[in-house]
Design a protein around this motif. Structure first.
Motif, PDB file in Angstrom:
ATOM      1  N   UNK A 172       4.737   1.635   1.470  1.00 32.40           N
ATOM      2  CA  UNK A 172       5.583   2.106   0.434  1.00 32.40           C
ATOM      3  C   UNK A 172       6.479   3.272   1.110  1.00 32.40           C
ATOM      4  N   UNK A 173       5.672   4.307   1.760  1.00 33.22           N
ATOM      5  CA  UNK A 173       6.311   5.450   2.396  1.00 33.22           C
ATOM      6  C   UNK A 173       7.293   4.951   3.494  1.00 33.22           C
ATOM      7  N   UNK A 174       6.724   4.045   4.468  1.00 31.60           N
ATOM      8  CA  UNK A 174       7.585   3.708   5.414  1.00 31.60           C
ATOM      9  C   UNK A 174       8.805   2.954   4.940  1.00 31.60           C
ATOM     10  N   UNK A 186      -6.425   6.899   6.125  1.00 31.38           N
ATOM     11  CA  UNK A 186      -6.204   6.031   7.104  1.00 31.38           C
ATOM     12  C   UNK A 186      -4.839   5.327   6.992  1.00 31.38           C
ATOM     13  N   UNK A 187      -3.958   5.683   6.179  1.00 32.63           N
ATOM     14  CA  UNK A 187      -2.645   5.250   5.993  1.00 32.63           C
ATOM     15  C   UNK A 187      -1.585   6.080   6.641  1.00 32.63           C
ATOM     16  N   UNK A 237       0.751  -1.295   0.154  1.00 33.28           N
ATOM     17  CA  UNK A 237       0.232  -0.122  -0.069  1.00 33.28           C
ATOM     18  C   UNK A 237       0.897   1.168   0.031  1.00 33.28           C
ATOM     19  N   UNK A 238       0.214   2.374  -0.336  1.00 35.74           N
ATOM     20  CA  UNK A 238       0.984   3.475  -0.185  1.00 35.74           C
ATOM     21  C   UNK A 238       1.685   3.836   1.074  1.00 35.74           C
ATOM     22  N   UNK A 263       5.326  14.018   3.163  1.00 32.47           N
ATOM     23  CA  UNK A 263       5.500  12.352   3.184  1.00 32.47           C
ATOM     24  C   UNK A 263       4.286  11.831   3.009  1.00 32.47           C
ATOM     25  N   UNK A 264       2.838  12.469   3.717  1.00 24.04           N
ATOM     26  CA  UNK A 264       1.809  11.829   3.734  1.00 24.04           C
ATOM     27  C   UNK A 264       0.775  12.583   2.757  1.00 24.04           C
TER      28      UNK A 264
END
Length: 527
Positions: A417-419, A445-446, A413-414, A438-439
């Protein structure tokens, strides 16, 4: 007219045809492979910003795509009449045909490669640059593998075309399929039967070679690669190999003083110091003399309306954008000036001390999650392959994604991927972390998982600059808020000063609007 089927079938037992088939395969494969290899540097030259490279490459491609192959084959074969020293090699029809085909194939392959290179997004180049990759390493490890995958279907089609073009070499008496057939039907006049057999031979060659190449394409197809999430047993074994306690949600063990912020006394240099930084795009000046100092261990959130210069500012700090005037100092040492050239070693050395997390993740799609994290330390030789892999797995556990270590980015999930992008930046042990909204590309919800990782980094004393629209998060986490508008810093101070000072009405209005818009977006998602 009677079609002689018995003669037609007898041609498939004729050794001369099978030997000619081998010649066709050898000639087409060699010319395709050589064109493939030579076409890439030619494509790179055409795409170069240096005219002394781009212009000759463009002329070569234009010329050899314009000249008919038949004319080129005859010309090369007769070239020894002009250059006698070339007679040793070019007097043989196979080598003359090979040279002519390679000259043509290289021009066509260059355009195919160029299409593949253009398909690699700018974000992939920027992600590699932010990790300190040099031009050669960037192309070898990131750009070329992705470009090759994009271009592969067209490259396979070009091979099929090349197989058929070998028939033109028959004009210089090369014993290939068409030449063998011409010799036969000139004797027995069974033209249709002979040409039909030749057509079948070509179909067989294209079918078998195409099947092999398509199998290779399927092996490289990332959409077919779907490694599973590690089950509890595999995860426990992996954790044990890393000497990490098997505890759900456990954090990594750190040194006793790891959560202490670095000393920031009077004698300690600033982690980052920006002096009168100017940046423009054409006639539009986006940064109009930025002065900013960030102490070691500080968390600074940069806020402001769209177009205020926030992203441009953070990209200049990581050398993704040049500056027209001013200077950026990193821990008291010269880092970036307006006179720096691309590839400057001092700049690249400084970039390796700065981690960058992009708005759109920019993970490398052709590599697994663990390889994404381990690639930069491995490139910079910061340990053996096993050591960098172990470090990458440790960081993935830190961001809660160890169970997904062997997946590919398209499976996540997005927020996941960011983590991973945060873990990739941390793998270089940066002294400063930069976050460019970054968000903003995540569903509401992510957002929480990513913000929690950033909060943990702040608690550990990481120096961070965060461009964000998450107002509540910025106010609760940051040591300082920097408000930008129209390319200038309008406010720079601690969060509590926004309500305390009388001249911060514009900042208060902006924060209020951002909170209201965030609330409306959240309500829409819930509805």
């Amino acid at each position: 007219m009677h079609f002689d089927f018995s003669y037609f079938l007898s041609l498939f037992a004729l050794p001369a045809f099978w030997q000619a088939s081998v010649t066709v395969i050898e000639l087409s494969t060699l010319s395709w492979a050589l064109g493939l290899a030579l076409g890439f540097p030619l494509a790179s030259a055409k795409m170069s910003s240096r005219r002394w490279l781009a212009v000759p490459a463009s002329i070569y491609i234009w010329f050899f795509r314009s000249v008919p192959l038949l004319v080129l084959v005859v010309f090369v074969y007769n070239l020894p009449q002009l250059i006698p020293s070339a007679g040793v090699a070019l007097s043989h029809p196979f080598f003359s045909g090979l040279v002519a085909l390679v000259l043509t194939e290289t021009a066509y392959m260059a355009e195919i490669h160029r299409g593949g290179l253009l398909a690699v997004t700018k974000g992939q180049h920027e992600a590699g640059a932010a990790l300190g990759f040099g031009p050669i390493g960037l192309h070898r490890l990131i750009v070329v593998p992705q470009a090759f995958r994009v271009a592969l279907p067209t490259l396979i089609n070009e091979f099929v075309t090349n197989v058929k073009l070998t028939s033109l070499v028959s004009v210089i008496s090369l014993t290939e399929l068409l030449m063998v057939g011409q010799r036969l039907y000139s004797q027995n006049f069974l033209v249709m039967e002979t040409l039909s057999a030749i057509a079948i031979y070509y179909v067989l060659i294209v079918t078998v070679c195409g099947w092999l190449l398509n199998g290779f394409e399927r092996r490289l197809d990332l959409s077919r690669r779907k490694p599973p999430t590690l089950d509890s047993a595999a995860l426990a074994a992996l954790l044990a190999s890393l000497a990490i306690p098997v505890k759900r949600g456990a954090r990594l063990p750190r040194d006793a003083d790891a959560t202490q912020r670095p000393p920031s006394g009077r004698g300690t240099p600033d982690a980052l110091l920006l002096k009168d930084v100017h940046k423009r795009y054409g006639q539009h000046e986006v940064l109009k003399g930025i002065d900013l100092a960030v102490r070691p261990g500080e968390v600074v959130s940069i806020i402001g309306p769209s177009g205020s210069g926030k992203t441009s500012l953070i990209r200049t700090i990581n050398a993704l954008e040049s500056i027209e005037r001013g200077e950026i100092v990193l821990f008291g040492e010269a880092f970036i000036t307006a006179t720096d050239r691309p590839g400057n070693r001092r700049v690249r050395a400084g970039v390796s001390r700065i981690g960058m997390v992009f708005q759109s993740f920019n993970l490398f799609p052709h590599r697994t999650i663990v390889d994404n994290v381990a690639l930069a330390p491995r490139y910079h030789r910061r340990g053996t392959r096993d050591e960098t892999t172990a470090r990458a797995l440790t960081l993935l556990d830190k961001v809660g994604l160890l169970a997904h270590a062997y997946k590919y980015p398209h499976q996540l999930s997005g927020g996941q991927q960011q983590r991973v992008a945060i873990a990739r930046a941390l793998a270089m042990d940066p002294a400063v972390m930069l976050f460019d909204e970054p968000t903003s590309a995540l569903d509401p919800e992510l957002v929480g998982d990513v913000l929690n990782v950033i909060r943990d980094l702040a608690n550990e004393g990481m120096t961070m600059l965060i461009v964000t629209h998450e107002m509540d998060f910025a106010l609760s986490l940051s040591d300082r808020i920097v408000f930008m508008e129209n390319g200038t810093v309008q406010f720079d101070g601690p969060p509590h000063a926004i309500d305390a000072l009388p001249d911060t009405d514009r900042v208060r209005r902006f924060i209020g609007l951002e909170r209201r818009d965030a609330g409306i977006a959240h309500d829409a998602v819930v509805a």
